[in-house]
Every structure is written in C-alpha cells, then in structure tokens.
Design a protein around this motif. Structure first.
Motif, PDB file in Angstrom:
ATOM      1  N   LEU A 182       0.910  -1.242  -0.050  1.00 41.43           N
ATOM      2  CA  LEU A 182       0.092  -0.059   0.053  1.00 41.43           C
ATOM      3  C   LEU A 182       0.879   1.146  -0.157  1.00 41.43           C
ATOM      4  O   LEU A 182       0.482   2.236  -0.790  1.00 41.43           O
ATOM      5  N   ILE A 183       2.017   1.330   0.916  1.00 50.59           N
ATOM      6  CA  ILE A 183       2.877   2.214   0.827  1.00 50.59           C
ATOM      7  C   ILE A 183       3.656   2.563  -0.523  1.00 50.59           C
ATOM      8  O   ILE A 183       3.645   3.827  -0.910  1.00 50.59           O
ATOM      9  N   ILE A 184       3.955   1.500  -1.279  1.00 48.61           N
ATOM     10  CA  ILE A 184       4.596   1.619  -2.376  1.00 48.61           C
ATOM     11  C   ILE A 184       3.684   2.269  -3.597  1.00 48.61           C
ATOM     12  O   ILE A 184       3.843   3.125  -4.126  1.00 48.61           O
ATOM     13  N   ILE A 185       2.382   1.726  -3.477  1.00 42.45           N
ATOM     14  CA  ILE A 185       1.389   2.185  -4.291  1.00 42.45           C
ATOM     15  C   ILE A 185       0.977   3.681  -4.193  1.00 42.45           C
ATOM     16  O   ILE A 185       0.977   4.545  -5.075  1.00 42.45           O
ATOM     17  N   ILE A 186       0.919   4.073  -2.959  1.00 43.13           N
ATOM     18  CA  ILE A 186       0.688   5.683  -2.748  1.00 43.13           C
ATOM     19  C   ILE A 186       1.860   6.148  -3.115  1.00 43.13           C
ATOM     20  O   ILE A 186       1.808   7.538  -3.792  1.00 43.13           O
ATOM     21  N   GLY A 187       2.944   5.876  -2.708  1.00 51.35           N
ATOM     22  CA  GLY A 187       4.295   6.499  -3.380  1.00 51.35           C
ATOM     23  C   GLY A 187       4.555   6.583  -4.774  1.00 51.35           C
ATOM     24  O   GLY A 187       4.777   7.689  -5.223  1.00 51.35           O
ATOM     25  N   MET A 188       4.064   5.477  -5.452  1.00 49.50           N
ATOM     26  CA  MET A 188       4.208   5.754  -6.916  1.00 49.50           C
ATOM     27  C   MET A 188       3.149   6.551  -7.517  1.00 49.50           C
ATOM     28  O   MET A 188       3.287   7.062  -8.742  1.00 49.50           O
ATOM     29  N   ASN A 189       1.974   6.894  -6.803  1.00 49.75           N
ATOM     30  CA  ASN A 189       1.008   7.664  -7.371  1.00 49.75           C
ATOM     31  C   ASN A 189       1.020   9.334  -6.964  1.00 49.75           C
ATOM     32  O   ASN A 189       0.517  10.001  -7.191  1.00 49.75           O
ATOM     33  N   SER A 190       2.262   9.519  -6.084  1.00 50.86           N
ATOM     34  CA  SER A 190       2.339  10.879  -5.453  1.00 50.86           C
ATOM     35  C   SER A 190       2.785  11.801  -6.825  1.00 50.86           C
ATOM     36  O   SER A 190       3.435  11.469  -7.784  1.00 50.86           O
ATOM     37  N   ASP A 191       2.838  13.368  -6.346  1.00 49.46           N
ATOM     38  CA  ASP A 191       3.201  14.088  -7.440  1.00 49.46           C
ATOM     39  C   ASP A 191       4.515  13.940  -8.038  1.00 49.46           C
ATOM     40  O   ASP A 191       4.661  13.718  -9.376  1.00 49.46           O
ATOM     41  N   PRO A 192       5.633  14.260  -7.448  1.00 48.85           N
ATOM     42  CA  PRO A 192       6.796  14.081  -8.180  1.00 48.85           C
ATOM     43  C   PRO A 192       6.927  12.228  -8.416  1.00 48.85           C
ATOM     44  O   PRO A 192       7.180  11.629  -7.326  1.00 48.85           O
ATOM     45  N   LYS A 193       6.861  11.820  -9.517  1.00 48.08           N
ATOM     46  CA  LYS A 193       6.892  10.376  -9.612  1.00 48.08           C
ATOM     47  C   LYS A 193       8.153   9.768  -9.662  1.00 48.08           C
ATOM     48  O   LYS A 193       9.180   9.845 -10.222  1.00 48.08           O
ATOM     49  N   PRO A 194       8.289   8.962  -8.601  1.00 48.81           N
ATOM     50  CA  PRO A 194       9.680   8.425  -8.049  1.00 48.81           C
ATOM     51  C   PRO A 194       9.759   6.991  -8.889  1.00 48.81           C
ATOM     52  O   PRO A 194       8.596   6.560  -9.440  1.00 48.81           O
ATOM     53  N   GLN A 195      11.095   6.551  -9.016  1.00 45.50           N
ATOM     54  CA  GLN A 195      11.112   5.087  -9.558  1.00 45.50           C
ATOM     55  C   GLN A 195      10.933   4.308  -8.455  1.00 45.50           C
ATOM     56  O   GLN A 195      11.207   4.765  -7.262  1.00 45.50           O
ATOM     57  N   VAL A 196      10.700   3.042  -8.623  1.00 40.77           N
ATOM     58  CA  VAL A 196      10.633   1.949  -7.729  1.00 40.77           C
ATOM     59  C   VAL A 196      11.804   1.785  -6.916  1.00 40.77           C
ATOM     60  O   VAL A 196      11.690   1.660  -5.639  1.00 40.77           O
ATOM     61  N   TYR A 197      13.151   1.965  -7.437  1.00 35.36           N
ATOM     62  CA  TYR A 197      14.076   1.930  -6.482  1.00 35.36           C
ATOM     63  C   TYR A 197      14.316   2.966  -5.562  1.00 35.36           C
ATOM     64  O   TYR A 197      15.121   2.797  -4.318  1.00 35.36           O
TER      65      TYR A 197
END
Length: 72
Positions: free
Chosen positions: A51-66
């Motif tokens: 859930l935290i990874i999905i929320i992070g992926m959908n945040s405004d500055p789009k970070p990479q998975v790593y």
C-alpha cells in the motif's frame, strides 16, 4: 455408577429455548468477530508495505521503484 452433577439456579427454573438462542447468537458473534480480526491482521500484515509503495508511486513527483525502496 458415576454420579451426575447438576447446577440448579434459584428462581423460576429453566429459561427455555430463548436463552439458548441468545447464547448461541452470542457465541456465533464471538466466533465471527474472532475470525474477522484474524483475517484483518493477516491482510494488514501483508498489505501495508505494498500500500505504501502504491501510494508513493501515485504521488506528485513520480519516483522510480528503486527510489521508493532505497533507504536514502
């Protein structure tokens, strides 16, 4: 042979079928709530990090998975 122990209550006697229905409803509610809490614990345990990874992926500055997974 073996003696049988019975518990007697003071009062008017046996309450009847209604008391046994209420008891079985209470027991089934306790069983259901215990089952639900066990399942919720498992879902929370295995679903929190994704859930935290999905929320992070959908945040405004789009970070990479790593970038999400690295400690820095």
């Amino acid at each position: 042979m073996g003696s049988r122990v019975t518990l007697r209550t003071k009062g008017k006697g046996v309450k009847g079928a209604k008391a046994s229905e209420e008891k079985s409803m209470i027991d089934s509610f306790k069983e259901w709530s215990t089952w639900t809490m066990k399942k919720a614990k498992v879902v929370t345990h295995y679903g929190f990090i994704p859930l935290i990874i999905i929320i992070g992926m959908n945040s405004d500055p789009k970070p990479q998975v790593y970038q999400l997974l690295s400690p820095v």
